[in-house]
Design an enzyme around this catalytic site. Sequence first.
Site, short mmCIF file in Angstrom:
data_model
loop_
_atom_site.label_atom_id
_atom_site.label_comp_id
_atom_site.label_asym_id
_atom_site.label_seq_id
_atom_site.Cartn_x
_atom_site.Cartn_y
_atom_site.Cartn_z
N ASP A 1 0.87 -1.19 0.00
CA ASP A 1 0.00 0.00 0.00
C ASP A 1 0.90 1.23 0.00
OD1 ASP A 1 -2.21 1.91 0.50
OD2 ASP A 1 -3.34 0.11 1.04
N THR B 1 -17.48 -0.24 2.75
CA THR B 1 -16.09 0.12 3.09
C THR B 1 -16.01 1.63 3.29
OG1 THR B 1 -15.41 0.58 0.82
CG2 THR B 1 -15.16 -1.70 1.56
N TYR C 1 -13.26 6.84 -13.62
CA TYR C 1 -13.25 5.57 -12.87
C TYR C 1 -13.82 4.44 -13.74
CZ TYR C 1 -14.28 2.37 -8.93
OH TYR C 1 -14.35 1.29 -8.08
N ASP D 1 4.05 2.93 -3.57
CA ASP D 1 2.99 3.41 -4.45
C ASP D 1 3.04 2.56 -5.73
OD1 ASP D 1 1.47 4.89 -6.37
OD2 ASP D 1 1.68 6.67 -5.10
N LYS E 1 -12.00 1.05 -14.94
CA LYS E 1 -12.48 -0.27 -14.53
C LYS E 1 -12.97 -1.09 -15.72
CE LYS E 1 -11.59 0.06 -10.11
NZ LYS E 1 -10.59 -0.82 -9.47
P1 NAD Z 1 -10.43 1.69 -0.05
O1 NAD Z 1 -10.35 3.10 -0.48
O2 NAD Z 1 -11.04 1.37 1.28
O3 NAD Z 1 -8.98 0.99 -0.11
C1 NAD Z 1 -8.15 1.15 -1.24
C2 NAD Z 1 -6.70 0.98 -0.80
O4 NAD Z 1 -5.89 1.17 -1.98
C3 NAD Z 1 -6.28 2.00 0.22
O5 NAD Z 1 -5.65 1.37 1.32
C4 NAD Z 1 -5.33 2.90 -0.55
O6 NAD Z 1 -4.31 3.48 0.26
C5 NAD Z 1 -4.76 1.95 -1.57
N1 NAD Z 1 -4.19 2.68 -2.70
C6 NAD Z 1 -4.73 3.75 -3.35
N2 NAD Z 1 -3.86 4.19 -4.28
C7 NAD Z 1 -2.77 3.40 -4.22
C8 NAD Z 1 -1.54 3.39 -4.91
N3 NAD Z 1 -1.24 4.30 -5.83
N4 NAD Z 1 -0.63 2.44 -4.59
C9 NAD Z 1 -0.89 1.52 -3.63
N5 NAD Z 1 -2.04 1.50 -2.92
C10 NAD Z 1 -2.96 2.43 -3.22
O7 NAD Z 1 -11.19 0.94 -1.23
P2 NAD Z 1 -12.05 -0.41 -1.22
O8 NAD Z 1 -13.47 -0.04 -1.10
O9 NAD Z 1 -11.47 -1.41 -0.30
O10 NAD Z 1 -11.83 -0.85 -2.75
C11 NAD Z 1 -10.81 -1.74 -3.16
C12 NAD Z 1 -10.94 -1.96 -4.65
O11 NAD Z 1 -12.28 -2.39 -4.96
C13 NAD Z 1 -10.70 -0.71 -5.50
O12 NAD Z 1 -10.02 -1.06 -6.68
C14 NAD Z 1 -12.11 -0.23 -5.80
O13 NAD Z 1 -12.15 0.52 -6.99
C15 NAD Z 1 -12.83 -1.56 -5.96
N6 NAD Z 1 -14.28 -1.46 -5.75
C16 NAD Z 1 -14.80 -1.15 -4.52
C17 NAD Z 1 -16.19 -1.08 -4.36
C18 NAD Z 1 -16.85 -0.77 -3.04
O14 NAD Z 1 -18.08 -0.74 -2.98
N7 NAD Z 1 -16.12 -0.56 -1.98
C19 NAD Z 1 -17.02 -1.30 -5.46
C20 NAD Z 1 -16.45 -1.60 -6.69
C21 NAD Z 1 -15.08 -1.69 -6.82
#
Ligand code: NAD
Length: 442
Positions: free
Chosen positions: A236, A383, A348, A259, A352
């Site tokens: 992360d 989340t 986004y 990153d 995706k």
């Molecule tokens: P979140 O924001 O809670 O967690 C995302 C994590 O990714 C964070 O810890 C962040 O620090 C890390 N991150 C961001 N940019 C980064 C980078 N450049 N390098 C390394 N780490 C990085 O998000 P989440 O809800 O747990 O979502 C996780 C994945 O699921 C994402 O790809 C999101 O698009 C996808 N998603 C989530 C949902 C939802 O409802 N939560 C729905 C569809 C898709």
Amino acid sequence: MGDTLLSWASNSTSRKMMSAVGLPTPQPLTRATSRWCAAPLEHGAWAVAGGSLRDSLAETVRGMGGTVVDDELDGFNGLSGVVFDATHFSSAEDLRELHAFFHPRVRSIVKCGRVVLIGRSHTGSGGAGEAAVRSALVGFTKSLSKELGRKGITANLLTVDAGAEGGVEGPLRFLLDSRSAFVTGQPIHVGSSGHQGSWDGLHEGRTVLVTGAARGIGEATARTFAAEGARVLCLDVPSTVGAIETLASEIGGVPLPLDITNPNAAQRILEAADGPLHGIVHNAGITRDKTLGKMDQKLWDVTIEVNLASVLRVTESLVNAGAIPSGGSVVLVSSIAGIAGNTGQTNYAASKAGIIGATRQWGESLRADGIACNAVAPGFIETQMTDAIPFGIREAGRRLSNLNQGGLPIDVAEAVVFLSSHGASGMHGNVMRVCGGNLLGA
Ligand code: NAD
């Protein structure tokens, strides 16, 4: 912020009151509480029927601990689920078998039960009649998912290529298990027989990378992999170093404060792996929402870079370095926004949807090396990302699914951990929605 309606609905008295005043009453879902194992089903009654795969499907159900019954339900509290092989269907008349089988049984399926149909894929079908009947199975499954979702029952279709029947057991196990609680209303394709392996200690002895592991879906995924025996590289951004160090020490993994957009990311991952990388999971993702007219270039660029460009770059570098051995996997995290699009999310949704394109391509191209590439497309998952959504939209996101509720990070984690396992090694280029049958993209 939890789902208030779901917590009220968990109590039988308040559930009755909610129903009386017309509030949605989502069924609390049964989720797995222990590790993957050979026999996770608890002695329920299962109906298994259909064509030539019937016996091998019944064998899988029995192997999982279920009892295959004909029509005698004495001693059981209803059907835990039904499995129907429709691979022999070739004309519209054959669809009558669906009605004949399901109509007398569908109301006997217990809460949080399972329906799985097996059919053939569209590709290579003989003529319009055969192609039509194969599509008809998709419509049937999606409708059944909508009808049964209020009881927490899921309905899915496994389509299998001729000759790939050996690959059905893994996805069938996943779909019958409580690990797939939030996966419903969709076709999942099996294209090869894949590799055999043990169902106990699913990831024992394997090293996997999870990006975005500090919180949310990524953290749940890292913990679930570790529970299955994997050594997890918890990657992360450097600002989350405290969280990923704590996580890694709790699960016996390796913290990787990095990153993913860093030009040296692949090299740093290779050094941390210090050996073969059996699975990579690109979960890190961001949203930078604005309608297009109000979105400046920076918001566009950073979203495409984190969610898509870095995924392409890092995966290609790791594959070209030979880091992923045969039997390994690549799992990408898309979104239902990448399937349906969404207002305020052109950046986004483009990123995706791009992930879906890459999944399809790598699904085919990496298959020759024995590497399975698939994706998950989460719907509304509870989340911090979805906590930030305004209340009205958040509530709609929850209720617009067949299961009438949002999913949990563990639901996506379970799907990712399965897709990274030998059980999914016959699946190539699938996008498995973990969305409870959300209206968006369904
Ligand atoms: P979140 O924001 O809670 O967690 C995302 C994590 O990714 C964070 O810890 C962040 O620090 C890390 N991150 C961001 N940019 C980064 C980078 N450049 N390098 C390394 N780490 C990085 O998000 P989440 O809800 O747990 O979502 C996780 C994945 O699921 C994402 O790809 C999101 O698009 C996808 N998603 C989530 C949902 C939802 O409802 N939560 C729905 C569809 C898709």
